[in-house]
Design a protein around this motif. Structure first.
Motif, PDB file in Angstrom:
ATOM      1  N   SER A  41      -4.962  -3.337  -3.129  1.00  0.00           N
ATOM      2  CA  SER A  41      -5.510  -3.542  -4.470  1.00  0.00           C
ATOM      3  C   SER A  41      -5.232  -2.349  -5.368  1.00  0.00           C
ATOM      4  O   SER A  41      -4.943  -1.243  -4.904  1.00  0.00           O
ATOM      5  CB  SER A  41      -7.022  -3.789  -4.399  1.00  0.00           C
TER       6      SER A  41
ATOM      7  N   ARG B 199      -5.830  -7.426  -6.308  1.00  0.00           N
ATOM      8  CA  ARG B 199      -4.909  -7.349  -5.178  1.00  0.00           C
ATOM      9  C   ARG B 199      -3.495  -7.712  -5.625  1.00  0.00           C
ATOM     10  O   ARG B 199      -3.265  -8.795  -6.178  1.00  0.00           O
ATOM     11  CB  ARG B 199      -5.365  -8.285  -4.067  1.00  0.00           C
TER      12      ARG B 199
ATOM     13  N   ASN C  39      -4.955   1.053   0.425  1.00  0.00           N
ATOM     14  CA  ASN C  39      -4.659   0.503   1.751  1.00  0.00           C
ATOM     15  C   ASN C  39      -4.947  -0.988   1.844  1.00  0.00           C
ATOM     16  O   ASN C  39      -4.326  -1.699   2.646  1.00  0.00           O
ATOM     17  CB  ASN C  39      -5.469   1.242   2.820  1.00  0.00           C
ATOM     18  N   ASP C  40      -5.915  -1.475   1.055  1.00  0.00           N
ATOM     19  CA  ASP C  40      -6.226  -2.905   1.093  1.00  0.00           C
ATOM     20  C   ASP C  40      -5.328  -3.718   0.179  1.00  0.00           C
ATOM     21  O   ASP C  40      -5.511  -4.935   0.039  1.00  0.00           O
ATOM     22  CB  ASP C  40      -7.695  -3.146   0.739  1.00  0.00           C
TER      23      ASP C  40
ATOM     24  N   PRO D 230       0.823  -1.216   0.000  1.00  0.00           N
ATOM     25  CA  PRO D 230       0.000   0.000   0.000  1.00  0.00           C
ATOM     26  C   PRO D 230       0.851   1.257   0.000  1.00  0.00           C
ATOM     27  O   PRO D 230       1.820   1.362   0.753  1.00  0.00           O
ATOM     28  CB  PRO D 230      -0.814  -0.126   1.295  1.00  0.00           C
TER      29      PRO D 230
END
Length: 370
Positions: free
Chosen positions: A82, A92, A79-80, A57
């Motif tokens: 992806s 992702r 942040n995830d 990220p």
């Protein structure tokens, strides 16, 4: 978010095979330039230099499709973990190396394009966050960039440019403590993949300082942990290490008791106890008990230790007889037996002396009135 189809999953597994993914954490052997020899040094360097950048990220990637330039452009890793791929959707990529991510994106784009010839590269890497634990002045998590200003405790600030290294991180944490074991510095690093796996290398920073062995100062990756072990006793090279840019340059100690100029002093790091007493003007001639000098030290856990030493000008720096001082130490030069007796006599005679003075004054007044 895109799910893994059976064929795509096999392609991704093949991509991961391009970079060695050990099933268990690895550990490099201790490196000592004197004893290990060039083969061991080469093995340790290869062990660290084979590491590939892992996407995470905050990274900004650039996707370039050679036959579809209209679909090319920047991709920011959220942040995830992806990124939004054109024609595909959210995918992702965190935990993958750039090579693995390229193979994976090419596989996904191949479902929509006849010729998914593409290039994926990092155009703006995220800040590197590393953990410094153990024998550093200010343990914690630090964010490092390609342009930093670092300084050890009491030392001048230095501008550092380029990819951060182990030494840069230690300097940003204030430098090493006097108990740091520079022969046993551990660097823990995450391996590519969704499941957190780590490997560990053992570094010898003393070899870097004394011999200039740059292989002991590797570049850092995001998520690295640098752990400095504690030496059983102050290293023999403590005085020599005080002058290097990994150590605090100035410490503050309190010298009290029977010295000429008691108070707080700013001294060079690792200054021995006897030299600190001399910096306070030296012990008073007959009042100081040179065989009873106390060193009070506050430890990191809040406890205090008390040790006794004697002043011996012929004694060099020694843990047993003339220990190097740390920031915050208090040195007390106690009174001699003669000084104690003199102070006791003075304490008793002072009130009597005052009474005698008052009695003499009353006699003079009475004589003047008669």
């Amino acid at each position: 978010m895109t799910t893994l189809r059976p064929m795509a999953l096999s392609v991704l597994m093949a991509a991961q095979a391009l970079v060695a993914l050990p099933a268990v954490a690895l550990e490099a052997e201790p490196i000592n330039a004197m004893a290990a020899g060039p083969n061991a040094l080469q093995a340790n360097r290869t062990f660290l230099e084979e590491d590939a950048y892992i996407i995470g990220p905050g990274d900004v990637l650039e996707l370039r499709l050679f036959d579809s330039p209209e679909l090319s452009g920047p991709l920011e890793v959220l942040n995830d973990g992806s990124v939004p791929l054109p024609l595909i959707g959210s995918v992702r990529l965190t935990g993958l190396t750039l090579q693995q991510a390229t193979v994976w994106v090419k596989t996904l784009m191949g479902q929509q394009l006849l010729r998914p010839d593409l290039q994926l590269r990092v155009v703006r890497p995220r800040p590197i966050r590393v953990a410094l634990v153990g024998q550093v002045e200010r343990p914690g998590i630090y964010s490092l960039t390609v342009s930093e200003t670092v300084s050890t405790e009491g030392g001048p600030s230095t501008s550092v440019s380029g990819l951060p290294t182990v030494v840069d991180a230690i300097q940003k944490a204030g430098g090493i403590t006097q108990k740091a074991n520079l022969r046993d510095v551990r660097l823990q690093r995450r391996l590519p993949g969704e499941t957190p796996q780590f490997k560990q290398a053992r570094l010898n920073l003393l070899d870097l300082i004394l011999e200039g062995n740059q292989t002991q100062n590797p570049y850092l990756f995001d998520g690295d942990t640098v752990r400095l072990g504690k030496a059983d006793e102050t290293p023999e090279e403590a005085i020599e290490l005080a002058s290097v840019n990994l150590s605090p340059q100035v410490i503050g100690v309190n010298v009290i008791g029977e010295v000429v100029a008691p108070g707080r002093l700013e001294l060079q790091a690792n200054t021995p106890l006897v030299q600190a007493v001399l910096a306070a003007g030296g012990a008073k001639n007959w009042r100081a008990n040179r065989g009873n000098v106390e060193l009070v030290r506050i430890n990191r856990n809040g406890s205090a230790t008390l040790e006794r030493f004697k002043i011996d000008l012929s004694q060099g720096a020694s843990n047993e007889k003339n220990p190097p001082l740390r920031d915050g130490d208090t040195v007390k030069v106690n009174r001699s037996g003669l000084a104690k007796a003199s102070d006791a006599i003075g304490a008793v005679s002072e009130p009597v002396s005052g009474l005698v003075t008052i009695w003499t004054l009353l006699r003079l007044v009475n004589d003047g009135t008669n």
